[in-house]
Design a protein around this motif. Structure first.
Motif, PDB file in Angstrom:
ATOM      1  N   TRP A  89     134.772  37.714 -26.745  1.00 29.70           N
ATOM      2  CA  TRP A  89     134.615  39.132 -27.074  1.00 29.70           C
ATOM      3  C   TRP A  89     134.863  40.021 -25.860  1.00 29.70           C
ATOM      4  O   TRP A  89     135.476  41.090 -25.968  1.00 29.70           O
ATOM      5  CB  TRP A  89     133.206  39.391 -27.639  1.00 29.70           C
ATOM      6  CG  TRP A  89     132.118  39.248 -26.601  1.00 29.70           C
ATOM      7  CD1 TRP A  89     131.433  38.132 -26.268  1.00 29.70           C
ATOM      8  CD2 TRP A  89     131.622  40.291 -25.741  1.00 29.70           C
ATOM      9  NE1 TRP A  89     130.537  38.379 -25.256  1.00 29.70           N
ATOM     10  CE2 TRP A  89     130.623  39.696 -24.912  1.00 29.70           C
ATOM     11  CE3 TRP A  89     131.909  41.653 -25.583  1.00 29.70           C
ATOM     12  CZ2 TRP A  89     129.927  40.426 -23.962  1.00 29.70           C
ATOM     13  CZ3 TRP A  89     131.218  42.382 -24.622  1.00 29.70           C
ATOM     14  CH2 TRP A  89     130.239  41.766 -23.835  1.00 29.70           C
ATOM     15  N   TRP A  90     134.385  39.554 -24.699  1.00 24.52           N
ATOM     16  CA  TRP A  90     134.550  40.343 -23.466  1.00 24.52           C
ATOM     17  C   TRP A  90     136.022  40.379 -23.045  1.00 24.52           C
ATOM     18  O   TRP A  90     136.534  41.418 -22.621  1.00 24.52           O
ATOM     19  CB  TRP A  90     133.686  39.739 -22.363  1.00 24.52           C
ATOM     20  CG  TRP A  90     133.781  40.489 -21.069  1.00 24.52           C
ATOM     21  CD1 TRP A  90     133.106  41.608 -20.707  1.00 24.52           C
ATOM     22  CD2 TRP A  90     134.649  40.169 -19.979  1.00 24.52           C
ATOM     23  NE1 TRP A  90     133.479  42.018 -19.444  1.00 24.52           N
ATOM     24  CE2 TRP A  90     134.428  41.152 -18.977  1.00 24.52           C
ATOM     25  CE3 TRP A  90     135.576  39.159 -19.742  1.00 24.52           C
ATOM     26  CZ2 TRP A  90     135.125  41.135 -17.764  1.00 24.52           C
ATOM     27  CZ3 TRP A  90     136.265  39.156 -18.530  1.00 24.52           C
ATOM     28  CH2 TRP A  90     136.029  40.128 -17.572  1.00 24.52           C
ATOM     29  N   TRP A 106     139.763  32.139 -28.983  1.00 27.85           N
ATOM     30  CA  TRP A 106     139.238  33.371 -29.570  1.00 27.85           C
ATOM     31  C   TRP A 106     138.127  33.083 -30.581  1.00 27.85           C
ATOM     32  O   TRP A 106     137.303  33.954 -30.873  1.00 27.85           O
ATOM     33  CB  TRP A 106     140.353  34.152 -30.257  1.00 27.85           C
ATOM     34  CG  TRP A 106     141.465  34.562 -29.356  1.00 27.85           C
ATOM     35  CD1 TRP A 106     142.799  34.338 -29.532  1.00 27.85           C
ATOM     36  CD2 TRP A 106     141.368  35.292 -28.124  1.00 27.85           C
ATOM     37  NE1 TRP A 106     143.533  34.862 -28.496  1.00 27.85           N
ATOM     38  CE2 TRP A 106     142.672  35.459 -27.618  1.00 27.85           C
ATOM     39  CE3 TRP A 106     140.293  35.814 -27.391  1.00 27.85           C
ATOM     40  CZ2 TRP A 106     142.941  36.118 -26.414  1.00 27.85           C
ATOM     41  CZ3 TRP A 106     140.557  36.474 -26.190  1.00 27.85           C
ATOM     42  CH2 TRP A 106     141.860  36.621 -25.721  1.00 27.85           C
ATOM     43  N   LYS A 118     137.941  42.762 -25.301  1.00 28.71           N
ATOM     44  CA  LYS A 118     137.683  44.157 -24.950  1.00 28.71           C
ATOM     45  C   LYS A 118     138.429  44.537 -23.681  1.00 28.71           C
ATOM     46  O   LYS A 118     138.948  45.656 -23.556  1.00 28.71           O
ATOM     47  CB  LYS A 118     136.181  44.393 -24.779  1.00 28.71           C
ATOM     48  CG  LYS A 118     135.823  45.862 -24.591  1.00 28.71           C
ATOM     49  CD  LYS A 118     134.322  46.078 -24.595  1.00 28.71           C
ATOM     50  CE  LYS A 118     134.003  47.563 -24.449  1.00 28.71           C
ATOM     51  NZ  LYS A 118     132.531  47.811 -24.444  1.00 28.71           N
ATOM     52  N   ASP A 119     138.515  43.607 -22.732  1.00 30.63           N
ATOM     53  CA  ASP A 119     139.253  43.868 -21.497  1.00 30.63           C
ATOM     54  C   ASP A 119     140.746  44.041 -21.773  1.00 30.63           C
ATOM     55  O   ASP A 119     141.407  44.876 -21.157  1.00 30.63           O
ATOM     56  CB  ASP A 119     139.035  42.710 -20.518  1.00 30.63           C
ATOM     57  CG  ASP A 119     139.716  42.948 -19.179  1.00 30.63           C
ATOM     58  OD1 ASP A 119     139.397  43.962 -18.533  1.00 30.63           O
ATOM     59  OD2 ASP A 119     140.575  42.129 -18.796  1.00 30.63           O
ATOM     60  N   GLU A 165     138.847  48.006 -26.405  1.00 28.43           N
ATOM     61  CA  GLU A 165     137.744  48.209 -27.342  1.00 28.43           C
ATOM     62  C   GLU A 165     137.428  46.882 -28.031  1.00 28.43           C
ATOM     63  O   GLU A 165     138.182  45.916 -27.918  1.00 28.43           O
ATOM     64  CB  GLU A 165     138.085  49.282 -28.374  1.00 28.43           C
ATOM     65  CG  GLU A 165     139.333  49.015 -29.181  1.00 28.43           C
ATOM     66  CD  GLU A 165     139.659  50.163 -30.125  1.00 28.43           C
ATOM     67  OE1 GLU A 165     139.033  50.224 -31.213  1.00 28.43           O
ATOM     68  OE2 GLU A 165     140.521  50.983 -29.771  1.00 28.43           O
ATOM     69  N   LYS A 166     136.321  46.867 -28.739  1.00 26.07           N
ATOM     70  CA  LYS A 166     135.911  45.630 -29.393  1.00 26.07           C
ATOM     71  C   LYS A 166     136.921  45.234 -30.468  1.00 26.07           C
ATOM     72  O   LYS A 166     137.434  46.081 -31.199  1.00 26.07           O
ATOM     73  CB  LYS A 166     134.521  45.790 -30.016  1.00 26.07           C
ATOM     74  CG  LYS A 166     133.394  45.856 -29.002  1.00 26.07           C
ATOM     75  CD  LYS A 166     132.048  45.920 -29.700  1.00 26.07           C
ATOM     76  CE  LYS A 166     130.903  45.935 -28.686  1.00 26.07           C
ATOM     77  NZ  LYS A 166     129.575  46.006 -29.374  1.00 26.07           N
ATOM     78  N   LEU A 167     137.183  43.946 -30.558  1.00 23.63           N
ATOM     79  CA  LEU A 167     138.098  43.426 -31.570  1.00 23.63           C
ATOM     80  C   LEU A 167     137.608  42.060 -32.009  1.00 23.63           C
ATOM     81  O   LEU A 167     137.487  41.149 -31.189  1.00 23.63           O
ATOM     82  CB  LEU A 167     139.522  43.317 -31.006  1.00 23.63           C
ATOM     83  CG  LEU A 167     140.560  42.688 -31.939  1.00 23.63           C
ATOM     84  CD1 LEU A 167     140.804  43.587 -33.153  1.00 23.63           C
ATOM     85  CD2 LEU A 167     141.863  42.424 -31.193  1.00 23.63           C
ATOM     86  N   LYS A 168     137.321  41.909 -33.280  1.00 20.24           N
ATOM     87  CA  LYS A 168     136.921  40.613 -33.824  1.00 20.24           C
ATOM     88  C   LYS A 168     138.175  39.869 -34.280  1.00 20.24           C
ATOM     89  O   LYS A 168     139.018  40.443 -34.964  1.00 20.24           O
ATOM     90  CB  LYS A 168     135.955  40.785 -34.992  1.00 20.24           C
ATOM     91  CG  LYS A 168     135.475  39.453 -35.587  1.00 20.24           C
ATOM     92  CD  LYS A 168     134.420  39.669 -36.652  1.00 20.24           C
ATOM     93  CE  LYS A 168     134.032  38.380 -37.354  1.00 20.24           C
ATOM     94  NZ  LYS A 168     133.497  37.364 -36.442  1.00 20.24           N
ATOM     95  N   SER A 214     138.806  48.333 -38.458  1.00 19.40           N
ATOM     96  CA  SER A 214     137.718  49.186 -37.979  1.00 19.40           C
ATOM     97  C   SER A 214     137.816  50.490 -38.752  1.00 19.40           C
ATOM     98  O   SER A 214     138.892  51.024 -38.967  1.00 19.40           O
ATOM     99  CB  SER A 214     137.833  49.429 -36.471  1.00 19.40           C
ATOM    100  OG  SER A 214     139.044  50.044 -36.153  1.00 19.40           O
TER     101      SER A 214
END
Length: 386
Positions: free
Chosen positions: A153-154, A146, A157-158, A162-165, A189
């Motif tokens: 990142w992809w 990670w 999201k999959d 949604e995006k998650l850092k 977020s």
């Protein structure tokens, strides 16, 4: 073929693991922890988040070391999944903020595609917290992917929709024991308003705990080599001699060094995972027995001394002594344990209602139940560490 290769390579692999062992190094660990903590304070969102919270109203659940696998013989999480799912449902319904403190996925032994395939229910349960803006995912040494893969990142999201850092750490900050005011809290977020007290500051620093490890906290190439070559080789051969989770000496050294760093800080509690060994108030269960034994000796309680000596003899093989006086330990270090015990139990750390709690979820009468193992007020901890 695997069996033949294991016979041939067992001794060379064990030799190499010992030769290049990631034995905890005090200077490296202290430097790495200090650098991460200061980075989060001064550059939030780069390597970690800074989250103010109210001493009484803030609610956090910390789980680590799920090691989600592929439902095979090496999947340590498989038996613990029922307790984990019930626990996450409980914390979601009760509006807890979920911090997943590293080694969430077992990516040394499995491909990410297999982990995704066999853990859809757990990812869905975690996704609920993300939708509530109440989820932080920290990476550990077994899911370094990670942190260092350009496609991470992809994949995130999959998995989560949604995006998650994914961060290396988080610092929770509160003020203890004074009149209330309101400030902004920057979460994973979005931004929300949380009440917070004005008084004595307390920081709670959370990270997986592999910082300073020469194998899994080095430069990009060393991380790539360990995660992409060395660990899969050991996994294929089913040889795992070199991790604090299974090495008693390293486990205790790790706890010592985490404690020694934390007790030198001002107004700070440290929470890690990594060892799979719960620690509360800077003491493991065994160390707590030693503490009780020392108190019994001072009080001339012969009956209690005899009982404690019996328990200590039974568990002595698990223990390498950390210090000589357990009655003088500062309660500055905590460890969440893990979510992959062989009996299916899971442990974690709760922060709620002005308290820190070590909790366990276990099956009783065919139902998953929450058990409070230890509990302490944040206010009392702050007084004792100072």
């Amino acid at each position: 073929m695997r069996r033949l290769l294991r016979i041939i390579l067992l001794k060379p692999v064990l030799w190499a693991a010992q030769k290049f062992s990631s034995r905890p190094d005090r200077e490296r660990i202290f430097t790495a922890l200090s650098a991460l903590f200061n980075n989060i304070l001064h550059e939030p969102r780069k390597r970690g988040l800074l989250i103010p919270f109210d001493e009484k109203a803030g609610k956090f659940i910390i789980f680590s070391d799920q090691h989600k696998g592929a439902r095979n013989g090496a999947d340590d999480f498989m038996l613990a999944e029922p307790n984990y799912l019930v626990a996450l449902d409980y914390y979601s319904r009760n509006n807890f903020f979920f911090i997943s403190l590293g080694d969430n996925e077992e990516l040394w032994e499995n491909s990410l595609s297999k982990v995704k395939k066999f853990n859809k229910a757990t990812f869905e349960a975690e996704k609920k917290f993300l939708k509530q803006n109440a989820f932080i995912k920290i990476f550990g040494n077994h899911d370094l992917y990670w942190d260092n893969d350009p496609l991470a990142w992809w994949q995130l999201k999959d998995i989560y929709g949604e995006k998650l850092k994914v961060y290396e750490g988080v610092v929770l900050q509160t003020m203890i024991n004074s009149p209330k005011s309101t400030i902004h809290s920057h979460q994973s977020s979005g931004t929300s308003h949380l009440p917070i007290t004005i008084g004595t500051p307390l920081s709670i620093f959370l990270t997986h705990g592999h910082q300073g490890d020469a194998q899994s906290d080095g430069n990009w190439f060393s991380k790539f080599f360990i995660a992409g070559i060395w660990a899969p080789l050991q996994a294929f051969l089913r040889i795992n001699p070199n991790t604090p989770a299974y090495d008693i000496v390293k486990k205790n050294l790790h706890n010592v060094m985490m404690y020694e760093w934390s007790c030198k800080q001002q107004n700070l509690l440290l929470i890690t995972g990594h060892t799979h060994q719960p620690v509360f108030n800077s003491l493991t269960h065994l160390e707590r027995l030693y503490q009780q034994q020392q108190t019994a000796q001072k009080n001339n309680d012969v009956i209690l001394q005899t009982e404690l000596e019996k328990q200590l003899r039974q568990r002595d093989p698990e223990f390498a002594e950390v210090q000589t006086d357990y009655t003088d330990t500062k309660p500055s270090y905590f460890n969440s344990g893990c979510c992959c015990y062989s009996d299916g139990d899971i442990t974690g750390i709760e922060i709620a209602e002005g308290c820190v709690r070590l909790i366990k979820w276990e099956i009783r009468d065919k139902h998953s139940q929450r058990v409070i193992l230890e509990e302490a007020l944040l206010q009392e901890l702050l007084q004792r560490i100072n």
